[in-house]
Design a protein around this motif. Structure first.
Motif, PDB file in Angstrom:
ATOM      1  N   LYS A   2       0.835  -1.206   0.000  1.00 41.59           N
ATOM      2  CA  LYS A   2       0.000   0.000   0.000  1.00 41.59           C
ATOM      3  C   LYS A   2       0.871   1.257   0.000  1.00 41.59           C
ATOM      4  O   LYS A   2       1.813   1.364   0.781  1.00 41.59           O
ATOM      5  CB  LYS A   2      -0.894  -0.004   1.230  1.00 41.59           C
ATOM      6  N   GLY A   4       1.062   5.664  -0.250  1.00 40.52           N
ATOM      7  CA  GLY A   4       0.405   6.958  -0.090  1.00 40.52           C
ATOM      8  C   GLY A   4       1.207   8.028  -0.809  1.00 40.52           C
ATOM      9  O   GLY A   4       2.422   7.879  -1.009  1.00 40.52           O
ATOM     10  N   ALA A  34      -4.003   6.025  -0.461  1.00 37.47           N
ATOM     11  CA  ALA A  34      -4.274   7.277   0.256  1.00 37.47           C
ATOM     12  C   ALA A  34      -3.424   8.405  -0.315  1.00 37.47           C
ATOM     13  O   ALA A  34      -2.269   8.184  -0.712  1.00 37.47           O
ATOM     14  CB  ALA A  34      -3.968   7.098   1.742  1.00 37.47           C
ATOM     15  N   ILE A  35      -3.998   9.600  -0.347  1.00 42.94           N
ATOM     16  CA  ILE A  35      -3.255  10.775  -0.811  1.00 42.94           C
ATOM     17  C   ILE A  35      -3.492  11.931   0.162  1.00 42.94           C
ATOM     18  O   ILE A  35      -4.513  11.952   0.854  1.00 42.94           O
ATOM     19  CB  ILE A  35      -3.673  11.210  -2.234  1.00 42.94           C
ATOM     20  N   CYS A  36      -2.523  12.860   0.191  1.00 42.30           N
ATOM     21  CA  CYS A  36      -2.651  13.981   1.114  1.00 42.30           C
ATOM     22  C   CYS A  36      -2.157  15.263   0.444  1.00 42.30           C
ATOM     23  O   CYS A  36      -1.115  15.265  -0.216  1.00 42.30           O
ATOM     24  CB  CYS A  36      -1.816  13.695   2.362  1.00 42.30           C
ATOM     25  N   PRO A  58      -8.536   6.864  -3.980  1.00 44.29           N
ATOM     26  CA  PRO A  58      -7.826   6.744  -2.706  1.00 44.29           C
ATOM     27  C   PRO A  58      -8.503   7.545  -1.594  1.00 44.29           C
ATOM     28  O   PRO A  58      -9.266   8.463  -1.883  1.00 44.29           O
ATOM     29  CB  PRO A  58      -6.447   7.346  -3.035  1.00 44.29           C
ATOM     30  N   TYR A  64      -0.802  14.976   6.721  1.00 47.22           N
ATOM     31  CA  TYR A  64      -0.117  13.706   6.420  1.00 47.22           C
ATOM     32  C   TYR A  64       0.123  12.860   7.662  1.00 47.22           C
ATOM     33  O   TYR A  64       0.177  11.636   7.593  1.00 47.22           O
ATOM     34  CB  TYR A  64       1.187  13.953   5.648  1.00 47.22           C
ATOM     35  N   MET A  67      -2.809  10.774   8.085  1.00 46.28           N
ATOM     36  CA  MET A  67      -2.787   9.701   7.079  1.00 46.28           C
ATOM     37  C   MET A  67      -1.872   8.562   7.526  1.00 46.28           C
ATOM     38  O   MET A  67      -2.219   7.387   7.443  1.00 46.28           O
ATOM     39  CB  MET A  67      -2.320  10.264   5.723  1.00 46.28           C
ATOM     40  N   GLU A  71      -3.898   5.040   8.069  1.00 45.63           N
ATOM     41  CA  GLU A  71      -3.780   4.091   6.960  1.00 45.63           C
ATOM     42  C   GLU A  71      -2.648   3.117   7.250  1.00 45.63           C
ATOM     43  O   GLU A  71      -1.650   3.489   7.855  1.00 45.63           O
ATOM     44  CB  GLU A  71      -3.478   4.845   5.651  1.00 45.63           C
ATOM     45  N   LEU A  73      -0.047   1.985   5.649  1.00 47.62           N
ATOM     46  CA  LEU A  73       0.764   2.146   4.439  1.00 47.62           C
ATOM     47  C   LEU A  73       2.101   1.423   4.569  1.00 47.62           C
ATOM     48  O   LEU A  73       2.691   1.383   5.647  1.00 47.62           O
ATOM     49  CB  LEU A  73       1.026   3.633   4.180  1.00 47.62           C
ATOM     50  N   VAL A  76       5.417   5.661   1.239  1.00 44.10           N
ATOM     51  CA  VAL A  76       4.836   6.884   0.679  1.00 44.10           C
ATOM     52  C   VAL A  76       5.809   7.486  -0.327  1.00 44.10           C
ATOM     53  O   VAL A  76       7.027   7.285  -0.232  1.00 44.10           O
ATOM     54  CB  VAL A  76       4.537   7.980   1.728  1.00 44.10           C
TER      55      VAL A  76
END
Ligand SMILES: NC(=O)c1ccc[n+]([C@@H]2O[C@H](COP(=O)([O-])OP(=O)(O)OC[C@H]3O[C@@H](n4cnc5c(N)ncnc54)[C@H](O)[C@@H]3O)[C@@H](O)[C@H]2O)c1
Length: 373
Positions: A2, A4, A34-36, A58, A64, A67, A71, A73, A76
């Motif tokens: 995963k 981000g 996921a995005i920020c 996402p 962040y 996030m 998440e 993750l 990233v």
């Protein structure tokens, strides 16, 4: 795994394209879950692009740290202004997340050293997404030169000037402020070039430069700034193996831009992206060089950056575009900036071990004053 994104600005879309290439070719890749971006609307619009290209929308964040907390993750990609690279990287490592950083590795060499130490401390992977050494074309170029296609390298000429008409490069004012970008275009664009130079011909020993800020005011319809980053840099350098270089970056050109790289060896000339011309007149075109030297490498440089990140995490493989090589590239840029400041040639090693830091100190100073304001 995963993935981000932190930052959904100018370059982020090219990263989605890279992930899309890996999806299409059914290569092992990341799921962008996921995005920020601190600008909610930007993140929302970007999520729509991600859904269209990668098939899944996402989760969206404007913080962040939240996030990282919410998440699960694995990694990233950090796609934000240079002044934030080191703090964001440290927060990611501390949350157990691996990091792909955009060039330049850090706003200045001291922060780059810290980031590499932090990755080690938290036992996390730190790779650099440096397109000038990634993708089939660039890998073929580096491998061909290292294998002697043009003989031993004697001279690199690299000229890049752009016409901004007193506006902002890529529409981003921060790129012209050293407290946000580390320097002017010689850092933002120049680090691509110094990374490429050292990739094809090994370490650069010494650098001499003149720099100027010719344009005292830049603006668009919303913002006007007085740039503190150099808009013009004229540099010469010497490789450890004796080769020489003449390298120019300027955003202060008017009327007509220039662009071009010539790499000379004792058997011929390499024009990256174009061809090799040997002394007997024989030419080798790029597609043939790719077939010969990089048939194993995906074409898209950003797709390649995710192959590198995956293999560094899953297989403990050292990436071509490593953080260490990124730090060396940043060291060459700061050697040029230091040289222009003190009026003497500067050894890259003296920058990397913090023996010389007159220019870097001015970056720290501006970072502090921007923080206060
Ligand atoms: N060819 C290349 O490799 C290439 C090209 C362009 C940019 N870059 C690099 O990518 C990075 C980003 O550049 P860009 O051109 O996309 O910049 P940009 O200004 O277009 O985008 C940066 C984004 O980050 C967001 N942001 C700022 N602070 C944030 C925070 N604390 N948390 C979350 N989001 C935040 C901004 O709102 C913005 O949307 C830089 O390091 C730049 O040098 C690389």
């Amino acid at each position: 795994m995963k993935l981000g994104f932190i930052g959904c600005g100018v370059i982020s879309i090219a990263h989605v394209e890279g992930l899309e290439v890996l999806n299409r070719r059914r290569l092992e890749t990341f799921e962008l879950t996921a995005i920020c971006d601190i600008e909610q609307e930007r993140a929302e619009n970007f999520a729509t692009v991600v859904k269209k290209r990668l098939g899944k929308r996402p989760a969206i964040y404007t913080d962040y740290r939240l996030m990282l907390e919410k998440e699960q993750l694995d990694a990233v990609s950090v796609l934000i202004t240079h002044d934030l690279h080191h703090t964001v990287a440290e927060d990611c490592f501390a949350s157990g997340v691996h990091v792909q950083m955009q060039k330049p590795l850090a706003i200045s060499p001291s922060f780059g050293v810290k980031m590499i130490a932090d990755a080690k401390k938290f036992n996390r992977v730190l790779t650099l997404s440096e397109p000038s050494v990634l993708g089939a074309e660039n890998v073929a170029t580096a491998r061909a030169i290292k294998e002697g296609v043009i003989g031993s390298l004697s001279l690199i000429i690299d000229y890049a000037t752009v016409t901004l008409n007193r506006g902002f490069f890529a529409g981003t004012p921060w790129r012209h402020l050293k407290g946000r970008a580390g320097a002017g275009w010689i850092n933002d664009h120049g680090v691509h070039r110094t990374h490429f130079f050292t990739e094809i011909n090994g370490p650069i020993d010494e650098v001499f430069a003149y720099t100027e800020i010719f344009e005292k005011e830049l603006s668009n319809s919303d913002v006007t700034i007085n740039p503190t980053g150099e808009d013009t840099a004229v540099t010469v350098f010497k490789f450890k193996n004796g080769g020489l270089g003449h390298w120019m970056c300027a955003t202060s050109a008017h009327g007509e831009r220039t662009g071009g790289v010539w790499i000379y060896g004792h058997k011929g000339c390499f024009r990256p992206g174009k061809h090799v011309i040997l002394e007997d007149g024989k030419s080798i075109l790029m597609p043939e060089l790719i077939d010969r030297y990089a048939p194993d490498i995906v074409k898209h440089p950003f797709a390649h950056s995710y192959v590198e990140l995956w293999e560094a995490i899953a297989k403990n493989k050292t990436p071509i575009s490593s953080a260490e090589r990124g730090l060396e590239a940043l060291g060459v840029v700061f050697a040029a900036l230091e040289s222009a400041t003190i009026g003497q040639p500067v050894k890259v090693q003296d920058i990397l071990n913090h023996k010389k830091h007159t220019y870097e100190d001015t970056v720290f100073e501006e970072m502090r004053s921007l923080e206060v304001n």
